[in-house]
Structure formats: C-alpha cells, structure tokens
Design a protein around this motif. Structure first.
Motif, PDB file in Angstrom:
ATOM      1  N   GLU A 242      30.601  45.050  38.590  1.00  0.00           N
ATOM      2  CA  GLU A 242      29.690  44.902  39.724  1.00  0.00           C
ATOM      3  C   GLU A 242      29.220  46.204  40.350  1.00  0.00           C
ATOM      4  OE1 GLU A 242      31.465  42.274  42.540  1.00  0.00           O
ATOM      5  OE2 GLU A 242      31.992  40.814  41.001  1.00  0.00           O
ATOM      6  N   SER A 243      29.973  47.303  40.188  1.00  0.00           N
ATOM      7  CA  SER A 243      29.598  48.518  40.914  1.00  0.00           C
ATOM      8  C   SER A 243      30.154  49.775  40.261  1.00  0.00           C
ATOM      9  CB  SER A 243      30.101  48.426  42.360  1.00  0.00           C
ATOM     10  OG  SER A 243      31.507  48.360  42.375  1.00  0.00           O
ATOM     11  N   GLN A 244      29.622  50.907  40.740  1.00  0.00           N
ATOM     12  CA  GLN A 244      30.150  52.216  40.357  1.00  0.00           C
ATOM     13  C   GLN A 244      30.798  52.825  41.591  1.00  0.00           C
ATOM     14  OE1 GLN A 244      26.755  54.346  38.709  1.00  0.00           O
ATOM     15  NE2 GLN A 244      27.732  54.141  36.704  1.00  0.00           N
ATOM     16  N   PHE A 245      31.892  53.544  41.376  1.00  0.00           N
ATOM     17  CA  PHE A 245      32.634  54.097  42.504  1.00  0.00           C
ATOM     18  C   PHE A 245      33.359  55.358  42.083  1.00  0.00           C
ATOM     19  CE2 PHE A 245      34.795  50.568  40.444  1.00  0.00           C
ATOM     20  CZ  PHE A 245      35.993  51.131  40.031  1.00  0.00           C
ATOM     21  N   LEU A 246      33.823  56.108  43.081  1.00  0.00           N
ATOM     22  CA  LEU A 246      34.658  57.273  42.847  1.00  0.00           C
ATOM     23  C   LEU A 246      36.106  56.848  42.942  1.00  0.00           C
ATOM     24  CD1 LEU A 246      32.893  60.077  44.904  1.00  0.00           C
ATOM     25  CD2 LEU A 246      33.010  59.850  42.425  1.00  0.00           C
ATOM     26  N   SER A 247      36.913  57.345  42.010  1.00  0.00           N
ATOM     27  CA  SER A 247      38.319  56.990  41.970  1.00  0.00           C
ATOM     28  C   SER A 247      39.147  58.245  41.741  1.00  0.00           C
ATOM     29  CB  SER A 247      38.549  55.988  40.827  1.00  0.00           C
ATOM     30  OG  SER A 247      39.912  55.683  40.695  1.00  0.00           O
TER      31      SER A 247
ATOM     32  N   LEU B 159      37.678  55.731  46.343  1.00  0.00           N
ATOM     33  CA  LEU B 159      37.269  56.546  47.491  1.00  0.00           C
ATOM     34  C   LEU B 159      35.915  56.137  48.064  1.00  0.00           C
ATOM     35  CD1 LEU B 159      38.370  60.059  46.201  1.00  0.00           C
ATOM     36  CD2 LEU B 159      39.670  58.430  47.595  1.00  0.00           C
ATOM     37  N   GLY B 160      35.147  55.363  47.315  1.00  0.00           N
ATOM     38  CA  GLY B 160      33.847  54.923  47.818  1.00  0.00           C
ATOM     39  C   GLY B 160      32.881  54.672  46.676  1.00  0.00           C
TER      40      GLY B 160
ATOM     41  N   ILE C 217      46.091  55.864  49.165  1.00  0.00           N
ATOM     42  CA  ILE C 217      44.916  56.262  49.936  1.00  0.00           C
ATOM     43  C   ILE C 217      44.023  55.031  50.003  1.00  0.00           C
ATOM     44  CG2 ILE C 217      42.765  57.593  49.903  1.00  0.00           C
ATOM     45  CD1 ILE C 217      44.262  59.900  48.679  1.00  0.00           C
ATOM     46  N   SER C 218      43.494  54.756  51.174  1.00  0.00           N
ATOM     47  CA  SER C 218      42.563  53.642  51.327  1.00  0.00           C
ATOM     48  C   SER C 218      41.428  54.057  52.257  1.00  0.00           C
ATOM     49  CB  SER C 218      43.277  52.406  51.873  1.00  0.00           C
ATOM     50  OG  SER C 218      43.824  52.675  53.148  1.00  0.00           O
ATOM     51  N   MET C 219      40.319  53.394  52.098  1.00  0.00           N
ATOM     52  CA  MET C 219      39.161  53.629  52.956  1.00  0.00           C
ATOM     53  C   MET C 219      39.096  52.468  53.944  1.00  0.00           C
ATOM     54  SD  MET C 219      38.171  56.458  51.705  1.00  0.00           S
ATOM     55  CE  MET C 219      36.662  56.707  52.629  1.00  0.00           C
ATOM     56  N   GLN C 220      39.121  52.795  55.258  1.00  0.00           N
ATOM     57  CA  GLN C 220      39.155  51.746  56.269  1.00  0.00           C
ATOM     58  C   GLN C 220      38.060  51.962  57.298  1.00  0.00           C
ATOM     59  OE1 GLN C 220      43.131  51.119  57.818  1.00  0.00           O
ATOM     60  NE2 GLN C 220      44.029  51.681  55.850  1.00  0.00           N
ATOM     61  N   VAL C 221      37.498  50.863  57.759  1.00  0.00           N
ATOM     62  CA  VAL C 221      36.432  50.904  58.766  1.00  0.00           C
ATOM     63  C   VAL C 221      37.067  50.811  60.145  1.00  0.00           C
ATOM     64  CG1 VAL C 221      34.380  49.721  59.630  1.00  0.00           C
ATOM     65  CG2 VAL C 221      34.808  49.838  57.171  1.00  0.00           C
TER      66      VAL C 221
END
Length: 188
Positions: A170-175, A185-186, A126-130
């Motif tokens: 560097e960041s927090q994200f949903l996985s 996921l973002g 699964i990937s997030m794409q613009v």
C-alpha cells in the motif's frame, strides 16, 4: 514549594547512591498522593520548577529515576510521597545517537539528557506518535518501564539519513533497522 523540592531531593540522596547504575524500585512504592507540584518537563526534557529551570544535573537525574507514569499522569514517587507533575511531550529527551554493530546486527544506541542509554530493539522501539499541537508525528523511543523519550530534531534527521526506503502493498516508507527489528519512521 521550593523547600519541598529541596527536602525531597535531600531525602532521596540520603536513601540512594545516585552513582549506582540501578534504578530505585518505584514499581514497589505505592504511597498516597501528596499533591500536585509546580513542575513541568518541557518538550526538550528540561525540568522547570516554579518557573525556573532546575540546573543541577544530579537533581534532574535523581528525579528522573523516581518518575512514573500511571493512567496518563506523571508522578515523582518515593516510599512515602507521590507528587503529580506535568510533562509536555515525553519525560525524557534523547541528545545522542550512535550506530554500532552488535551480534552481527546494526544497533542504534540512544542516550538521554538524564544519562539513560538504550539500544533500539523490540523492547525499546522507536515509534512515530501524534500529539495535540504538533503538525507532524514526533519520534519517541521507549526507554524504561513505560517512560518514553523524544528524539531531538537533529538526531531524528540523522537517523532518517541512516534509514532505508521500504514498501508494502500500500505505501512506501522509511525504515531503520536495529538489532534485527525494523522501525517505520514515516512515509516517503
């Protein structure tokens, strides 16, 4: 062009058992370009031909099985014909998701509108794409060959509910984890 579509469908049915689980060997077919067909696969995976939606599920499933992506363009390919078509986002559309346990791992099972079933893993990420015209990245999964499926909005939110918060330096994200792999996921 409608006669062309019906002829293509009839020829394919005659040469293939669509009840078979195997896909046609489109990677072996390399005919010359026959032209451009007035066909578009819309954002929700609906196949539109000459302005009207193709309603026959067997026809859509068969056409999806002969779809290829080459250098950014989508084609319907047979041993003797090759027709360019348009795709708005992705050629396949995920309509169902299920959490399972396989080999001791959480497994995310996805099913497309055309009946493809895939377990999210290293080969089917699964990937997030613009995409142009979309304010936010869209969730896609690699289904087969180099063809992707867009996850429906409702299913994506369901998968987000299954996800966990994670972070790096560097960041927090949903996985989400599936088959021992983690997919971002973002941002949180």
């Amino acid at each position: 062009m409608t006669d062309q579509l019906e002829t293509l469908f009839a020829d394919l049915l005659a040469s293939q058992d669509i009840a078979s689980a195997s896909l046609p060997p489109v990677h072996l077919w390399n005919p010359q370009l026959s032209g451009c067909m007035d066909m578009i696969i819309d954002r929700e995976g609906r196949w539109i031909h000459e302005g009207g939606e193709i309603k026959r599920p067997a026809m859509v499933k068969l056409f999806a099985s002969i779809l290829v992506l080459e250098e950014g363009d989508y084609f319907l390919v047979t041993p003797v014909e090759k027709w360019r078509i348009q795709v708005e986002v992705a050629p396949l559309f995920v309509i169902a998701a299920e959490r399972q346990t396989r080999d001791g791992f959480q497994a995310i099972k996805l099913t497309t509108r055309t009946g493809d079933v895939v377990i999210v893993d290293r080969e089917h990420p699964i990937s997030m794409q613009v995409f142009p015209g979309s304010a936010d990245p869209l969730p896609l999964v690699l289904v087969r060959r180099n063809l992707q499926a867009l996850l429906s909005r409702n299913l994506f939110y369901e998968i987000v509910d299954w996800a966990a918060e994670a972070s790096d330096s560097e960041s927090q994200f949903l996985s989400i984890s599936s088959m021992g792999e983690n997919f971002i996921l973002g941002s949180v």
